[in-house]
Every structure is written in structure tokens, then in C-alpha cells.
Scaffold this motif. Structure first.
Motif, short mmCIF file in Angstrom:
data_model
loop_
_atom_site.label_atom_id
_atom_site.label_comp_id
_atom_site.label_asym_id
_atom_site.label_seq_id
_atom_site.Cartn_x
_atom_site.Cartn_y
_atom_site.Cartn_z
N MET A 1 0.84 -1.20 0.00
CA MET A 1 0.00 0.00 0.00
C MET A 1 0.87 1.24 0.00
N ALA A 2 0.42 2.30 -0.59
CA ALA A 2 1.19 3.53 -0.72
C ALA A 2 1.37 4.26 0.60
N ASP A 3 0.60 3.90 1.62
CA ASP A 3 0.67 4.60 2.90
C ASP A 3 2.08 4.69 3.47
N HIS A 4 2.89 3.67 3.25
CA HIS A 4 4.23 3.65 3.80
C HIS A 4 5.15 4.66 3.13
N TYR A 5 4.84 5.06 1.93
CA TYR A 5 5.74 5.89 1.14
C TYR A 5 5.22 7.30 0.89
N GLU A 9 0.04 14.79 3.10
CA GLU A 9 0.00 15.97 2.23
C GLU A 9 0.15 15.56 0.76
N LEU A 10 1.10 14.66 0.49
CA LEU A 10 1.31 14.21 -0.88
C LEU A 10 0.14 13.37 -1.37
N ARG A 11 -0.42 12.55 -0.51
CA ARG A 11 -1.60 11.75 -0.87
C ARG A 11 -2.74 12.68 -1.30
N GLY A 12 -3.01 13.70 -0.50
CA GLY A 12 -4.06 14.66 -0.83
C GLY A 12 -3.79 15.37 -2.15
N PHE A 13 -2.53 15.72 -2.36
CA PHE A 13 -2.11 16.37 -3.61
C PHE A 13 -2.40 15.46 -4.81
N THR A 102 1.31 4.58 -8.65
CA THR A 102 0.37 4.31 -9.74
C THR A 102 -0.91 3.68 -9.20
N ASN A 103 -0.80 2.83 -8.19
CA ASN A 103 -2.01 2.26 -7.58
C ASN A 103 -2.88 3.34 -6.95
N LEU A 104 -2.24 4.31 -6.32
CA LEU A 104 -2.99 5.42 -5.72
C LEU A 104 -3.71 6.23 -6.80
#
Length: 125
Positions: A1-5, A9-13, A102-104
Motif C-alpha cells: 500500500m502507498a501509505d508507507h511511502y 500531504e502528498l496523498r491529498g495532492f 500508480t495504484n494510488l
């Protein structure tokens, strides 16, 4: 999962401003050679995608204030500083953790409205 990386803030972006991997790749290319003249045709050739897809990616990046456009030439120059910082953060994480990013991007709901609009009847049609 992308949560680790990916920071919150970047996820929201990403969720708010990035609609496709082609957009990330466009940002990578433009950042790699910022003084170059980038347009949809050149980007399409470099990314091995159709020119309409490249034009759409560039248009959306401009609408999200991630690129500027003058006379169909796209660049990072003139993009708000906060967005430039997040672009750098995104590209750094993307270069090390391609699959989670890319999954995100692919987990976002698709823009179904624009597809549905193609089936609307218009006056004079």
C-alpha cells in the motif's frame, strides 16, 4: 500500500490534482528539461501515447496549476512555489515507489461525467 511511502500531504495532492500516470510522466519529462519547448505533439512522442491523450494530460496539469501554458508551450515556470515543492516530492517518491503511486492514482474515481456528456443530445445535432 502507498501509505508507507506517501505523506498525507502528498496523498491529498495526488488525489486532488493528478488524474493519470501520463500526467506524472509529463511532469517528469518537463522537469528533466525545463528549458525545452514542450507541447502535446512532442510529449506524445516521448511518452508513446496519442496526441489527444497528451493534450488532455497537459490541459489538466495547467488547470491544476501544475504547469503553465503560453501559445501551446507547457512549462513549470510560473507554477506556485507550494505546487513545485509537491511536484518534487511526488517525483521523488514516484522514482522509488512506482507501483504504490500508480495504484494510488488508479484508485481514484474516474471522471465519468465527461464520458456521459458524449451521449447528450445537443441542439443542431
Amino acid at each position: 500500500m502507498a501509505d508507507h511511502y506517501v505523506s498525507d500531504e502528498l496523498r491529498g495532492f495526488i488525489l486532488k490534482r493528478i488524474d493519470s500516470v501520463a500526467q506524472i510522466e509529463a511532469l517528469l519529462l518537463i522537469r528533466s528539461n525545463p528549458r525545452s519547448q514542450w507541447n502535446a505533439a512532442r510529449l506524445a512522442r516521448r511518452l508513446y501515447i496519442g496526441e489527444p491523450e497528451a493534450a488532455e494530460a497537459l490541459s489538466r496539469l495547467c488547470a491544476s496549476e501544475l504547469l503553465t501554458c503560453t501559445d501551446e508551450v507547457y512549462r513549470l515556470e510560473g507554477v506556485p512555489e507550494q505546487n513545485l515543492k509537491l511536484i518534487e516530492q511526488l517525483l521523488g517518491v514516484y522514482s522509488r515507489h512506482l507501483i504504490p503511486i500508480t495504484n494510488l492514482v488508479h484508485s481514484k474515481p474516474r471522471r465519468i461525467g465527461s464520458f456521459a456528456d458524449a451521449f447528450k443530445f445537443r441542439k443542431g445535432s
